[in-house]
Design a protein around this motif. Structure first.
Motif, PDB file in Angstrom:
ATOM      1  N   PRO A  71      52.186  15.521  26.705  1.00 30.99           N
ATOM      2  CA  PRO A  71      53.562  15.649  27.217  1.00 30.99           C
ATOM      3  C   PRO A  71      54.090  14.335  27.789  1.00 30.99           C
ATOM      4  O   PRO A  71      55.285  14.243  28.101  1.00 30.99           O
ATOM      5  N   GLY A  72      53.248  13.311  27.912  1.00 31.03           N
ATOM      6  CA  GLY A  72      53.719  12.024  28.413  1.00 31.03           C
ATOM      7  C   GLY A  72      54.348  11.190  27.312  1.00 31.03           C
ATOM      8  O   GLY A  72      55.059  10.227  27.562  1.00 31.03           O
ATOM      9  N   SER A  73      54.118  11.572  26.078  1.00 27.70           N
ATOM     10  CA  SER A  73      54.643  10.824  24.945  1.00 27.70           C
ATOM     11  C   SER A  73      56.153  11.013  24.824  1.00 27.70           C
ATOM     12  O   SER A  73      56.717  11.935  25.414  1.00 27.70           O
ATOM     13  N   PRO A  74      56.801  10.141  24.095  1.00 29.92           N
ATOM     14  CA  PRO A  74      58.246  10.273  23.872  1.00 29.92           C
ATOM     15  C   PRO A  74      58.628  11.679  23.417  1.00 29.92           C
ATOM     16  O   PRO A  74      59.557  12.286  23.953  1.00 29.92           O
ATOM     17  N   VAL A  75      57.905  12.185  22.444  1.00 27.33           N
ATOM     18  CA  VAL A  75      58.255  13.506  21.927  1.00 27.33           C
ATOM     19  C   VAL A  75      58.015  14.573  22.994  1.00 27.33           C
ATOM     20  O   VAL A  75      58.803  15.505  23.147  1.00 27.33           O
ATOM     21  N   GLY A  76      56.935  14.404  23.748  1.00 29.05           N
ATOM     22  CA  GLY A  76      56.632  15.363  24.804  1.00 29.05           C
ATOM     23  C   GLY A  76      57.785  15.461  25.792  1.00 29.05           C
ATOM     24  O   GLY A  76      58.200  16.558  26.183  1.00 29.05           O
ATOM     25  N   GLN A  77      58.344  14.310  26.174  1.00 27.95           N
ATOM     26  CA  GLN A  77      59.437  14.312  27.135  1.00 27.95           C
ATOM     27  C   GLN A  77      60.712  14.879  26.532  1.00 27.95           C
ATOM     28  O   GLN A  77      61.535  15.457  27.222  1.00 27.95           O
ATOM     29  N   ARG A  78      60.828  14.692  25.231  1.00 26.79           N
ATOM     30  CA  ARG A  78      61.969  15.269  24.543  1.00 26.79           C
ATOM     31  C   ARG A  78      61.867  16.789  24.548  1.00 26.79           C
ATOM     32  O   ARG A  78      62.836  17.503  24.827  1.00 26.79           O
ATOM     33  N   LEU A  79      60.667  17.286  24.271  1.00 25.62           N
ATOM     34  CA  LEU A  79      60.454  18.726  24.204  1.00 25.62           C
ATOM     35  C   LEU A  79      60.702  19.385  25.559  1.00 25.62           C
ATOM     36  O   LEU A  79      61.215  20.512  25.624  1.00 25.62           O
ATOM     37  N   ALA A  80      60.363  18.662  26.637  1.00 29.30           N
ATOM     38  CA  ALA A  80      60.523  19.232  27.975  1.00 29.30           C
ATOM     39  C   ALA A  80      61.978  19.602  28.263  1.00 29.30           C
ATOM     40  O   ALA A  80      62.262  20.447  29.106  1.00 29.30           O
ATOM     41  N   ARG A  81      62.917  18.972  27.548  1.00 34.70           N
ATOM     42  CA  ARG A  81      64.345  19.237  27.777  1.00 34.70           C
ATOM     43  C   ARG A  81      64.882  20.345  26.888  1.00 34.70           C
ATOM     44  O   ARG A  81      66.035  20.752  27.035  1.00 34.70           O
ATOM     45  N   ALA A  82      64.102  20.733  25.912  1.00 42.14           N
ATOM     46  CA  ALA A  82      64.589  21.710  24.942  1.00 42.14           C
ATOM     47  C   ALA A  82      63.874  23.047  25.150  1.00 42.14           C
ATOM     48  O   ALA A  82      62.749  23.079  25.643  1.00 42.14           O
ATOM     49  N   PRO A  83      64.533  24.141  24.801  1.00 44.65           N
ATOM     50  CA  PRO A  83      63.891  25.452  24.932  1.00 44.65           C
ATOM     51  C   PRO A  83      62.686  25.540  23.979  1.00 44.65           C
ATOM     52  O   PRO A  83      62.682  24.918  22.924  1.00 44.65           O
ATOM     53  N   THR A  84      61.724  26.335  24.383  1.00 45.98           N
ATOM     54  CA  THR A  84      60.480  26.446  23.624  1.00 45.98           C
ATOM     55  C   THR A  84      60.730  26.818  22.165  1.00 45.98           C
ATOM     56  O   THR A  84      60.021  26.353  21.268  1.00 45.98           O
ATOM     57  N   GLY A  85      61.731  27.634  21.949  1.00 47.59           N
ATOM     58  CA  GLY A  85      62.024  28.080  20.592  1.00 47.59           C
ATOM     59  C   GLY A  85      62.409  26.943  19.656  1.00 47.59           C
ATOM     60  O   GLY A  85      62.295  27.063  18.439  1.00 47.59           O
ATOM     61  N   GLU A  86      62.864  25.843  20.242  1.00 48.69           N
ATOM     62  CA  GLU A  86      63.300  24.709  19.424  1.00 48.69           C
ATOM     63  C   GLU A  86      62.164  23.740  19.114  1.00 48.69           C
ATOM     64  O   GLU A  86      62.312  22.863  18.260  1.00 48.69           O
ATOM     65  N   HIS A  87      61.073  23.878  19.843  1.00 47.33           N
ATOM     66  CA  HIS A  87      60.010  22.875  19.740  1.00 47.33           C
ATOM     67  C   HIS A  87      59.519  22.658  18.319  1.00 47.33           C
ATOM     68  O   HIS A  87      59.405  21.522  17.854  1.00 47.33           O
ATOM     69  N   ALA A  88      59.227  23.752  17.627  1.00 47.93           N
ATOM     70  CA  ALA A  88      58.691  23.651  16.273  1.00 47.93           C
ATOM     71  C   ALA A  88      59.651  22.865  15.392  1.00 47.93           C
ATOM     72  O   ALA A  88      59.253  21.993  14.616  1.00 47.93           O
ATOM     73  N   ARG A  89      60.942  23.167  15.558  1.00 45.04           N
ATOM     74  CA  ARG A  89      61.962  22.523  14.742  1.00 45.04           C
ATOM     75  C   ARG A  89      62.033  21.025  15.022  1.00 45.04           C
ATOM     76  O   ARG A  89      62.082  20.193  14.104  1.00 45.04           O
ATOM     77  N   ILE A  90      62.044  20.673  16.293  1.00 44.81           N
ATOM     78  CA  ILE A  90      62.127  19.263  16.676  1.00 44.81           C
ATOM     79  C   ILE A  90      60.944  18.482  16.122  1.00 44.81           C
ATOM     80  O   ILE A  90      61.103  17.402  15.543  1.00 44.81           O
ATOM     81  N   ILE A  91      59.774  19.051  16.269  1.00 47.92           N
ATOM     82  CA  ILE A  91      58.568  18.387  15.766  1.00 47.92           C
ATOM     83  C   ILE A  91      58.606  18.302  14.243  1.00 47.92           C
ATOM     84  O   ILE A  91      58.244  17.280  13.653  1.00 47.92           O
TER      85      ILE A  91
END
Lengths: 202, 202
Positions: free
Chosen positions: A140-160
């Motif tokens: 979660p310290g990575s760029p993507v991790g910090q990005r995911l922290a701002r988005a709802p869990t349901g969006e995570h798969a899509r963002i990744i």
DNA sequence: CGGACCATGTAAGCGGTTACATGATTCT
DNA sequence: AGAATCATGTAACCGCTTACATGGTCCG
């Protein structure tokens, strides 16, 4: 003017200083979009002047200062506008393929060296992208991790999925370059016994 | 400064005017290296000043004038030097993949439109290169034909093989782009039912 | 006579690179 | 104490793009 949009993209993950951008984010985005430090700071000031980001002065250590920039609503709107626009396609300009088209003018060994450099370059790129893909769902310290922290869990798969998709595209392209260079080495071997072009110019 | 070397490459085939370069040759080299007319004329004068080519004033029609440039020995040497040098590899800067990495910010239809444009662009490129390959061994009036006329018959196969090789590399790359875009369309379809990102910003 | 093509440029500006420059802070 | 890293720039230059500009020639 795409540096601006690359920066906006990074700012949608979290507020950042110019240094953050240069080091952490461009250090990983680097494999899709490179920018020199000297280019980033002036662009940040232009972007602030344009109201796309807003800077906040923060103390750094005991006497130093740093500016933390946060994307504004206008910035988000501009980024979204860019994302919804179809990018134009420019003309091709590829030194490596241009050169390959004239390999009869090169010493066979020089042509081989060029193609080997091509392969090394693209192998290295592939490795880096593969590492990037591997770290996508990780810490979660990575760029993507910090990005995911701002988005709802349901969006995570899509963002990744989209990040992975982009990197896989770069890998596929480099793979094509690898194969191309390898077949070029074989082609040179076939033709290498021929006379060098010195002998027939004029 | 690769425009210079692209021009030198063209001059190794035959002497040419700026217009020739813009029209005929860049009209086919265009698919490997594009240059604007406004860039070519000044560069030709710089190259003449540098002694790489020499210009000859010729009457064009009854009152007009044109300058026919011929590559000099220094020009040939410089071209050969460039051909024997290993080109450095720069940083990546790819708008399309950058954008794809953030597709969660685009309307699904906008992302689709971008990918479709990507496919159209690369399909068109592939078609043109295939035509170029088809015309390689064909008529003697073509750029390659005139190039072959200066080289001994024994070299012809080699010269053609390298041109074909270069174009095939471009085709392979575009093919990879086509497949990438197609898989992107599938990916969007999988994720399209999800809510638009407006709903989760902040 | 008009449109396509031959022939050649200038000027302004943009995005990016390279080299140069400074100084504080944190880690070992 | 010295190295790595944090933090931020300026200046000059370069290659290229875009827009603007001109005028002749050949063909139907």
């Amino acid at each position: 003017m795409s540096l601006r949009h690359a920066l906006l993209a990074l700012f949608t993950a979290r507020p950042m200083t110019g240094y953050d951008l240069n080091k952490q984010f461009l250090g990983s985005t680097d494999y899709v979009w490179h920018a020199a430090d000297s280019q980033v700071y002036p662009e940040l000031r232009r972007m602030e002047a344009a109201g796309l980001i807003s800077g906040e002065q923060l103390p750094s250590g005991s006497s130093g200062d740093k500016t933390l920039y946060t994307i504004t609503e206008d910035g988000v709107a501009e980024f979204r506008r860019w994302m919804n626009e179809v990018l134009p396609y420019g003309k091709v300009r590829d030194q490596y393929h241009l050169k390959a088209a004239y390999f009869e003018w090169a010493e066979p060994d020089a042509a081989r060296a060029q193609l080997r450099a091509h392969m090394e370059h693209h192998s290295a790129q592939i490795e880096r992208w593969q590492q990037l893909i591997g770290s996508l769902s990780a810490d979660p310290g990575s760029p993507v991790g910090q990005r995911l922290a701002r988005a709802p869990t349901g969006e995570h798969a899509r963002i990744i999925a989209y990040k992975r998709y982009a990197y896989e595209g770069m890998i596929a392209r480099s793979q094509a370059e690898l194969e191309w260079a390898a077949s070029g080495l074989r082609l040179i071997d076939e033709h290498a016994p021929a006379a060098r072009p010195e002998s027939h110019w004029r």
